[in-house]
Write a protein that holds these residues in place. Structure first.
Motif, PDB file in Angstrom:
ATOM      1  N   VAL A 135       1.036  -0.300   6.440  1.00  0.00           N
ATOM      2  CA  VAL A 135       1.820   0.817   6.976  1.00  0.00           C
ATOM      3  C   VAL A 135       1.191   2.140   6.547  1.00  0.00           C
ATOM      4  CG1 VAL A 135       4.117   1.843   7.156  1.00  0.00           C
ATOM      5  CG2 VAL A 135       3.886  -0.603   6.628  1.00  0.00           C
ATOM      6  N   SER A 136       0.959   3.039   7.507  1.00  0.00           N
ATOM      7  CA  SER A 136       0.574   4.409   7.135  1.00  0.00           C
ATOM      8  C   SER A 136       1.858   5.169   6.806  1.00  0.00           C
ATOM      9  CB  SER A 136      -0.211   5.094   8.258  1.00  0.00           C
ATOM     10  OG  SER A 136       0.507   5.113   9.472  1.00  0.00           O
ATOM     11  N   ASP A 137       2.069   5.373   5.510  1.00  0.00           N
ATOM     12  CA  ASP A 137       3.285   5.992   4.973  1.00  0.00           C
ATOM     13  C   ASP A 137       3.059   7.501   4.989  1.00  0.00           C
ATOM     14  OD1 ASP A 137       5.713   6.339   3.754  1.00  0.00           O
ATOM     15  OD2 ASP A 137       5.124   5.508   1.816  1.00  0.00           O
TER      16      ASP A 137
ATOM     17  N   HIS B  58       1.570  10.181   2.082  1.00  0.00           N
ATOM     18  CA  HIS B  58       0.106  10.308   2.079  1.00  0.00           C
ATOM     19  C   HIS B  58      -0.555   9.070   1.467  1.00  0.00           C
ATOM     20  CE1 HIS B  58       0.965  14.466   3.091  1.00  0.00           C
ATOM     21  NE2 HIS B  58       1.760  14.515   2.049  1.00  0.00           N
ATOM     22  N   ARG B  59      -0.126   7.906   1.961  1.00  0.00           N
ATOM     23  CA  ARG B  59      -0.659   6.655   1.430  1.00  0.00           C
ATOM     24  C   ARG B  59      -0.572   5.566   2.491  1.00  0.00           C
ATOM     25  NH1 ARG B  59       4.445   5.248  -2.704  1.00  0.00           N
ATOM     26  NH2 ARG B  59       5.919   4.604  -1.065  1.00  0.00           N
ATOM     27  N   VAL B  60      -1.318   4.483   2.261  1.00  0.00           N
ATOM     28  CA  VAL B  60      -1.198   3.273   3.065  1.00  0.00           C
ATOM     29  C   VAL B  60      -0.677   2.177   2.152  1.00  0.00           C
ATOM     30  CG1 VAL B  60      -2.422   1.512   4.388  1.00  0.00           C
ATOM     31  CG2 VAL B  60      -3.037   3.923   4.654  1.00  0.00           C
ATOM     32  N   MET B  61       0.342   1.451   2.631  1.00  0.00           N
ATOM     33  CA  MET B  61       0.947   0.395   1.832  1.00  0.00           C
ATOM     34  C   MET B  61       0.778  -0.956   2.512  1.00  0.00           C
ATOM     35  SD  MET B  61       4.385   1.970   0.158  1.00  0.00           S
ATOM     36  CE  MET B  61       4.263   0.746  -1.145  1.00  0.00           C
ATOM     37  N   LYS B  62       0.695  -1.989   1.686  1.00  0.00           N
ATOM     38  CA  LYS B  62       0.598  -3.367   2.158  1.00  0.00           C
ATOM     39  C   LYS B  62       1.833  -4.125   1.688  1.00  0.00           C
ATOM     40  CE  LYS B  62      -2.129  -7.597   1.394  1.00  0.00           C
ATOM     41  NZ  LYS B  62      -3.335  -8.145   0.704  1.00  0.00           N
ATOM     42  N   TRP B  63       2.488  -4.788   2.638  1.00  0.00           N
ATOM     43  CA  TRP B  63       3.674  -5.580   2.332  1.00  0.00           C
ATOM     44  C   TRP B  63       3.393  -7.031   2.718  1.00  0.00           C
ATOM     45  CZ3 TRP B  63       8.634  -3.344   0.896  1.00  0.00           C
ATOM     46  CH2 TRP B  63       8.578  -1.958   0.728  1.00  0.00           C
ATOM     47  N   THR B  64       3.463  -7.930   1.737  1.00  0.00           N
ATOM     48  CA  THR B  64       3.280  -9.351   2.013  1.00  0.00           C
ATOM     49  C   THR B  64       4.593  -9.945   2.523  1.00  0.00           C
ATOM     50  OG1 THR B  64       3.804  -9.912  -0.275  1.00  0.00           O
ATOM     51  CG2 THR B  64       1.481  -9.547   0.265  1.00  0.00           C
ATOM     52  N   ILE B  65       4.546 -11.180   3.001  1.00  0.00           N
ATOM     53  CA  ILE B  65       5.743 -11.833   3.544  1.00  0.00           C
ATOM     54  C   ILE B  65       6.826 -11.918   2.472  1.00  0.00           C
ATOM     55  CG2 ILE B  65       6.657 -13.985   4.499  1.00  0.00           C
ATOM     56  CD1 ILE B  65       4.004 -14.481   5.806  1.00  0.00           C
ATOM     57  N   ASP B  66       8.038 -11.497   2.825  1.00  0.00           N
ATOM     58  CA  ASP B  66       9.225 -11.558   1.964  1.00  0.00           C
ATOM     59  C   ASP B  66       9.119 -10.683   0.716  1.00  0.00           C
ATOM     60  OD1 ASP B  66      10.444 -13.400   3.697  1.00  0.00           O
ATOM     61  OD2 ASP B  66       9.506 -15.099   2.673  1.00  0.00           O
ATOM     62  N   ALA B  67       8.166  -9.758   0.692  1.00  0.00           N
ATOM     63  CA  ALA B  67       8.020  -8.894  -0.485  1.00  0.00           C
ATOM     64  C   ALA B  67       9.181  -7.906  -0.575  1.00  0.00           C
ATOM     65  CB  ALA B  67       6.703  -8.134  -0.417  1.00  0.00           C
ATOM     66  N   LYS B  68       9.609  -7.613  -1.796  1.00  0.00           N
ATOM     67  CA  LYS B  68      10.641  -6.610  -2.040  1.00  0.00           C
ATOM     68  C   LYS B  68      10.030  -5.233  -2.261  1.00  0.00           C
ATOM     69  CE  LYS B  68      13.800  -9.772  -1.853  1.00  0.00           C
ATOM     70  NZ  LYS B  68      14.663  -9.871  -0.643  1.00  0.00           N
TER      71      LYS B  68
ATOM     72  N   VAL C 284      -2.499   0.588  -1.187  1.00  0.00           N
ATOM     73  CA  VAL C 284      -3.891   0.163  -1.035  1.00  0.00           C
ATOM     74  C   VAL C 284      -4.822   1.330  -0.732  1.00  0.00           C
ATOM     75  CG1 VAL C 284      -3.322  -2.189  -0.359  1.00  0.00           C
ATOM     76  CG2 VAL C 284      -3.505  -0.418   1.398  1.00  0.00           C
ATOM     77  N   ALA C 285      -4.264   2.510  -0.470  1.00  0.00           N
ATOM     78  CA  ALA C 285      -5.087   3.704  -0.236  1.00  0.00           C
ATOM     79  C   ALA C 285      -4.214   4.934  -0.410  1.00  0.00           C
ATOM     80  CB  ALA C 285      -5.697   3.690   1.164  1.00  0.00           C
ATOM     81  N   GLY C 286      -4.783   5.964  -1.019  1.00  0.00           N
ATOM     82  CA  GLY C 286      -4.056   7.215  -1.193  1.00  0.00           C
ATOM     83  C   GLY C 286      -2.956   7.099  -2.229  1.00  0.00           C
ATOM     84  N   GLY C 287      -1.872   7.848  -1.998  1.00  0.00           N
ATOM     85  CA  GLY C 287      -0.766   7.853  -2.947  1.00  0.00           C
ATOM     86  C   GLY C 287      -1.036   8.700  -4.171  1.00  0.00           C
TER      87      GLY C 287
END
Length: 537
Positions: free
Chosen positions: A423-425, A429-439, A444-447
């Motif tokens: 997801v481009s958040d 100002h970051r990119v996030m990765k969400w795995t299956i069923d993650a809370k 993974v970039a920026g932030g």
């Protein structure tokens, strides 16, 4: 002092919006001058959760600002009208929210307003400035704060009138007026010259504007709006940061560009297996495609019938993908708050609604044909079975914020073969990765805050992840495309970062990003109204 006729009766509520004088000197208003000049729709994106119904209000004012007579562009004129727009609940009006923020000591709260400030201040700077006496009327005991000889600053915008007749408005003595509104820019300094008690609760305070020793409002630079057309260059440009670039569909005209060889503020794009490029032509309210090796003319395949909500129309589409199994387009119809499906076969005249009542922005589809949609109002990513109405939240959904379990205006999406959601958040100002069923998600970039360091992103948009989990992202306000290998603490620049511009090795807000099967990179160049293709070496 800027003046403009808004072709409506000005509300006295704006004239009374004086606010309390701060107890101490505030920091200058600056930073907005570093952001690009964008459309009004783009300018209010960071304000969606600050000003209720702001995107709807933009639609209303732009409909009333076609072909403005004051020499401004439609977006510039509409930005002023948006400021004057009165919500039914006064406290929800944009000018109330903006002026409260301008008067606040917390200057960091101005950051979401930067795009809008850049646009409206550019518009007001273009209007004629006059030296004259002006009037405000306030049905409050504000005179107690304005002793003779006092020097002070009005930090917000100030709505004034050219005659004292404004004091006869219904909010004062039960009458109405109809005259042009004069708008003073923020951070103006004044001295109280005299005070007069006229009886019956009426106090007249005479002010004189002073020139401040330093600029308290950073001056705005006015761009050159000379119209030039550069369409369809098929040759390759010189090497750019290890890549070769070719502009294959473009126009750099700043006026309305709606011919089939033109784009207007293009957003997301999708490249089919046969290298057909499908573009969400945001400013033209349509989806347009270019066949391989045909860079002279595109084909409108959805919308382009006006900016409304009919099934044959689109309203500011931001993303598009192709469902290859059914050969249909899935489109994020942003301003209509819906996701629609259009057949790609010739002769198609309308689409169908898949999902309604959603503040959609980005789309993705996994190999099982599940549909992922970002919702910028709920700050979440939803998973739908194609054609179904029920959904599962797979990212965010815990309110607006910067926590690892939160998102703040999720824009574009990518889903890999393991159904990991990237997801481009946007506002974080970051990119996030969400795995299956993650809370929680993983950054993974920026932030690392706003900036142009290799560890930072500045309003990231569309993204792509390859088989090695290498991330590619349009780093929009840094005018570059970045690459982040898996686990890297900083990225590398693939293309761009040669300054904002229209050169072969430059971007002016890259937004859309995609690859074809031969790993050629395609990027939509928002303000240059073009798509660029790069052969990665």
């Amino acid at each position: 002092m800027a003046s403009s006729s808004f072709h409506e009766k000005p509300s006295a509520l704006r004239f009374t919006d004086v606010g309390e004088l701060p107890k101490r000197m505030l920091a200058p208003i600056e930073g907005y001058d570093t952001v690009p000049l964008v459309s009004l729709e783009e300018a209010v994106k960071p304000l969606v959760d600050i000003v209720p119904n702001v995107e709807r209000n933009v639609y209303v004012v732009k409909e009333n600002c076609q072909d403005p007579e004051d020499g401004l562009t439609t977006d510039e004129s509409a930005s002023i009208m948006l400021y004057t727009y009165e919500s039914i609940l006064h406290e929800n009006s944009l000018y109330v929210k903006l002026n409260d923020t301008l008067r606040s000591e917390q200057r960091k709260h101005l950051v979401p307003w930067f795009l809008y400030l850049r646009l409206i201040l550019t518009a007001l700077t273009r209007l004629p400035s006059k030296r004259r006496s002006i009037f405000r009327g306030v049905k409050k005991e504000v005179w107690l704060d304005y002793a003779e000889g006092k020097v002070f600053i009005w930090w917000g915008f100030s709505s004034c009138a050219s005659t004292i007749g404004v004091l006869e408005n219904e909010h004062f003595f039960g009458k109405t007026v109809n005259e042009d509104e004069i708008l003073l820019l923020p951070a103006r300094q004044f001295e109280v010259k005299s005070c007069l008690n006229s009886g019956h609760g009426l106090h007249i305070v005479q002010l004189k504007e002073l020139k401040s020793k330093f600029d308290l409002l950073q001056p705005v630079s006015i761009p050159n709006l000379t119209v030039q057309s550069k369409i369809s260059s098929q040759g390759k440009s010189p090497p750019i940061s290890g890549a070769m670039g070719a502009q294959f569909a473009a126009t750099q005209a700043k006026s309305k560009c709606d011919a089939t060889n033109q784009l207007y503020w293009s957003h997301g794009l999708f490249v089919d297996d046969d290298q057909t490029v499908v573009v969400a032509d945001f400013g033209n309210d349509r989806i347009i495609q270019w066949k391989k090796d045909d860079t002279t003319n595109g084909q409108v395949i959805a919308g382009g019938k006006g900016q409304e909500n009919g099934l044959n129309q689109l309203n500011r589409p931001t993303d598009v993908l192709i469902d290859k199994e059914t050969d249909t387009l899935i489109i994020c119809d942003r301003q209509n708050q819906r996701v629609v499906r259009w057949p790609r076969c010739s002769g198609t005249t309308q689409g169908e609604i898949l999902i309604g009542n959603i503040a959609c922005y980005g789309l993705a589809m996994d190999e099982q044909r599940y549909l992922y949609v970002s919702d910028t109002k709920k700050h979440e990513v939803r998973l739908y079975q194609l054609g179904g109405k029920n959904y599962t939240v797979v990212a965010g959904g815990n309110g607006q914020g910067d926590g690892l379990n939160q998102l703040n205006f999720p824009a574009y999406l990518f889903v890999d073969r393991q159904q990991n959601v990237y997801v481009s958040d946007w506002n974080n100002h970051r990119v996030m990765k969400w795995t299956i069923d993650a809370k929680e998600g993983i950054v993974v970039a920026g932030g690392q805050g706003v900036g142009n360091a290799r560890t930072q992103l500045y309003y990231p948009n569309e993204l792509f992840v390859d088989a090695l989990s290498t991330l590619y992202v349009a780093d929009s306000w840094n005018h570059r495309v970045m690459r982040w290998t898996q686990g890297a603490k900083k990225g590398t620049v693939m293309v761009g970062e040669n300054g904002r511009g229209e050169g072969a090795n430059q971007f002016d807000i890259p937004i859309g990003l995609s690859f074809d099967r031969y790993f050629n990179l395609y990027v939509t160049d928002y303000n240059n109204n073009r798509v660029k293709r790069f052969s990665i070496e």
